[in-house]
Design a protein around this motif. Sequence first.
Motif, PDB file in Angstrom:
ATOM      1  N   GLY A  49       0.604  -1.107   0.065  1.00  0.00           N
ATOM      2  CA  GLY A  49      -0.212  -0.066   0.028  1.00  0.00           C
ATOM      3  C   GLY A  49       0.823   1.003   0.137  1.00  0.00           C
ATOM      4  N   SER A  50       1.805   1.204   0.545  1.00  0.00           N
ATOM      5  CA  SER A  50       2.856   2.268   0.650  1.00  0.00           C
ATOM      6  C   SER A  50       3.291   2.509  -0.859  1.00  0.00           C
ATOM      7  N   LEU A  51       3.758   1.522  -1.432  1.00  0.00           N
ATOM      8  CA  LEU A  51       4.111   1.661  -2.840  1.00  0.00           C
ATOM      9  C   LEU A  51       3.169   2.327  -3.652  1.00  0.00           C
ATOM     10  N   ALA A  52       1.981   1.692  -3.402  1.00  0.00           N
ATOM     11  CA  ALA A  52       0.746   2.213  -4.300  1.00  0.00           C
ATOM     12  C   ALA A  52       0.625   3.800  -3.974  1.00  0.00           C
ATOM     13  N   ALA A  53       0.639   3.950  -2.598  1.00  0.00           N
ATOM     14  CA  ALA A  53       0.250   5.350  -2.321  1.00  0.00           C
ATOM     15  C   ALA A  53       1.276   6.340  -2.973  1.00  0.00           C
ATOM     16  N   LEU A  54       2.427   6.036  -2.991  1.00  0.00           N
ATOM     17  CA  LEU A  54       3.760   6.782  -3.546  1.00  0.00           C
ATOM     18  C   LEU A  54       3.220   6.914  -4.959  1.00  0.00           C
ATOM     19  N   LEU A  55       2.879   5.904  -5.816  1.00  0.00           N
ATOM     20  CA  LEU A  55       2.631   6.046  -7.022  1.00  0.00           C
ATOM     21  C   LEU A  55       1.306   6.794  -7.365  1.00  0.00           C
ATOM     22  N   CYS A  56       0.111   6.831  -6.424  1.00  0.00           N
ATOM     23  CA  CYS A  56      -0.757   7.644  -6.509  1.00  0.00           C
ATOM     24  C   CYS A  56      -0.419   9.222  -6.377  1.00  0.00           C
ATOM     25  N   MET A  57       0.681   9.499  -5.193  1.00  0.00           N
ATOM     26  CA  MET A  57       0.638  10.805  -5.179  1.00  0.00           C
ATOM     27  C   MET A  57       1.661  11.252  -6.368  1.00  0.00           C
TER      28      MET A  57
END
Length: 171
Positions: free
Chosen positions: A91-99
């Motif tokens: 989720g942290s990687l996905a969150a980084l991609l989202c931002m």
Amino acid sequence: MGRKRLFDLEKHFASYGAYHSNPVNILLHTVFVWPIFFTSLVLFYFTPSICELFGLQPQCYLARHGLFLNLGFFFALLYAVFYVCMDRKAGSLAALLCMACWVGASLLARHLDFSLAWKVVLAAQLLCWTGHFLGHGLFEKRAPALLDNLVQTFLMAPFFVLFEASNPAQF
């Protein structure tokens, strides 16, 4: 009980897997899901920022560089927080991609201006959604989850694609 089901990653994966078992369909989703998210953020760039809504002058570093706390930011943040709640590591990687998508979409939208941006977004969205429907119709031989589960379609798809991309052996 409802909150627990919303963050039940295994249940979401099982549901997603039921709609995505064909390798070609999975590949099409891998190619087209994140561009749908990105181009949506391009359009959201043109929504009013919090500062505009309250008549404030944005004097922060972000605003000087074309990054505003608008709908694009709030959608990217919603997705980011949701993904971290689902699974801290992935989720942290996905969150980084989202931002990162929010930053990139904002910079692109700023340079395109609305008159060109909506045309680019429309073309990209039509191409990507067509790829999705063809993937389901021709290869999966099943209607997409869009017709059964809107949360999975819009909120979970980028997260699942990230997981699928991290497991290239399936292609």
